[in-house]
Motif scaffolding. Sequence first.
Motif, PDB file in Angstrom:
ATOM      1  N   LEU A  59      -6.563   1.788   1.520  1.00  0.00           N
ATOM      2  CA  LEU A  59      -5.752   1.918   0.319  1.00  0.00           C
ATOM      3  C   LEU A  59      -5.816   0.606  -0.475  1.00  0.00           C
ATOM      4  O   LEU A  59      -4.887  -0.202  -0.460  1.00  0.00           O
ATOM      5  N   PRO A  60      -6.921   0.363  -1.185  1.00  0.00           N
ATOM      6  CA  PRO A  60      -7.041  -0.884  -1.960  1.00  0.00           C
ATOM      7  C   PRO A  60      -5.946  -0.997  -3.011  1.00  0.00           C
ATOM      8  O   PRO A  60      -5.668  -0.037  -3.736  1.00  0.00           O
ATOM      9  N   LEU A  61      -5.335  -2.168  -3.096  1.00  0.00           N
ATOM     10  CA  LEU A  61      -4.289  -2.412  -4.086  1.00  0.00           C
ATOM     11  C   LEU A  61      -4.861  -2.970  -5.382  1.00  0.00           C
ATOM     12  O   LEU A  61      -4.194  -2.921  -6.429  1.00  0.00           O
ATOM     13  N   LEU A 112       0.105   6.031  -5.762  1.00  0.00           N
ATOM     14  CA  LEU A 112       0.980   7.192  -5.855  1.00  0.00           C
ATOM     15  C   LEU A 112       2.008   7.191  -4.717  1.00  0.00           C
ATOM     16  O   LEU A 112       1.768   6.609  -3.648  1.00  0.00           O
ATOM     17  N   PRO A 113       3.161   7.845  -4.933  1.00  0.00           N
ATOM     18  CA  PRO A 113       4.164   7.955  -3.857  1.00  0.00           C
ATOM     19  C   PRO A 113       3.585   8.568  -2.585  1.00  0.00           C
ATOM     20  O   PRO A 113       3.959   8.159  -1.480  1.00  0.00           O
ATOM     21  N   THR A 114       2.689   9.533  -2.720  1.00  0.00           N
ATOM     22  CA  THR A 114       2.080  10.151  -1.535  1.00  0.00           C
ATOM     23  C   THR A 114       1.224   9.148  -0.779  1.00  0.00           C
ATOM     24  O   THR A 114       1.142   9.199   0.452  1.00  0.00           O
ATOM     25  N   GLN A 115       0.598   8.232  -1.501  1.00  0.00           N
ATOM     26  CA  GLN A 115      -0.207   7.199  -0.846  1.00  0.00           C
ATOM     27  C   GLN A 115       0.688   6.201  -0.129  1.00  0.00           C
ATOM     28  O   GLN A 115       0.365   5.749   0.979  1.00  0.00           O
ATOM     29  N   ARG A 116       1.784   5.829  -0.747  1.00  0.00           N
ATOM     30  CA  ARG A 116       2.733   4.914  -0.096  1.00  0.00           C
ATOM     31  C   ARG A 116       3.271   5.532   1.189  1.00  0.00           C
ATOM     32  O   ARG A 116       3.437   4.841   2.200  1.00  0.00           O
ATOM     33  N   ALA A 117       3.529   6.820   1.149  1.00  0.00           N
ATOM     34  CA  ALA A 117       4.074   7.502   2.319  1.00  0.00           C
ATOM     35  C   ALA A 117       3.115   7.460   3.498  1.00  0.00           C
ATOM     36  O   ALA A 117       3.536   7.449   4.654  1.00  0.00           O
ATOM     37  N   ARG A 175       2.759  -9.690  -1.977  1.00  0.00           N
ATOM     38  CA  ARG A 175       3.793  -9.460  -2.988  1.00  0.00           C
ATOM     39  C   ARG A 175       3.710  -8.043  -3.549  1.00  0.00           C
ATOM     40  O   ARG A 175       4.740  -7.397  -3.799  1.00  0.00           O
ATOM     41  N   ARG A 176       2.505  -7.544  -3.750  1.00  0.00           N
ATOM     42  CA  ARG A 176       2.319  -6.187  -4.270  1.00  0.00           C
ATOM     43  C   ARG A 176       2.836  -5.150  -3.272  1.00  0.00           C
ATOM     44  O   ARG A 176       3.510  -4.188  -3.660  1.00  0.00           O
ATOM     45  N   LEU A 177       2.558  -5.359  -2.000  1.00  0.00           N
ATOM     46  CA  LEU A 177       3.043  -4.431  -0.978  1.00  0.00           C
ATOM     47  C   LEU A 177       4.569  -4.435  -0.948  1.00  0.00           C
ATOM     48  O   LEU A 177       5.199  -3.374  -0.832  1.00  0.00           O
TER      49      LEU A 177
END
Length: 214
Positions: free
Chosen positions: A25-27, A141-146, A162-164
């Motif tokens: 999951l590249p930020l 996306l919220p689904t990716q965060r989940a 910091r991004r995480l």
Amino acid sequence: MLRPEPGNAATTARIVALGCQALSLPLFAVRPLAWTPPNPAAHDALLLTSANTLRHGGAALTTLRALPVLAVGQATAAAARAAGFRVLLTGDTGVAPLLQHAATHQIARVLHLGGRERTRTDSALLTATIAVYASETLPILPTQRAQLEGSVALLHSARAARRLAELITDRARLRIAALSPAVRDAAGSGWDAAIVARAPDDAALIAAAITLAD
């Protein structure tokens, strides 16, 4: 894996080779910037803080090959040698100690080529800093965060940390492995667990993450 490509794929491959699962999951995404190389005679050495400088610096880098390189880590040093540069010093504890060591080699004027988004370094040795690439934030996306819930996040940079921290609301459901104490501190507190790699390299970071996963 939260780091940009091509590092993301490299870290993922190392984890899979060890028999572990990896979530990519590249930020950020890295892109080159237009830049003009300065006169190499105005500098004694070239500071490189990321292999991305070699990947995205373009043909203009060739005009600076006469300058010895101060590399912030082994991966950056290897990329510099592959690009035809001579590496004078390789650090393993950050930019400030590397520049202090450079001063003992009669280096007084250092040119830093790096990213547009970078941590500021105060040193009398730095005579110029030029951005040759940018690290653009990618939408998550919220689904990716989940998908991150219950996993171990590998943090290669303070910016990623910091991004995480911005993305995750319930930190108690996620563990983090950081490349350095500074990276860990940038992520803040409240995580289920946090660990720092024994050395500032990808292999040590993966090993630290595996201990948390176990």
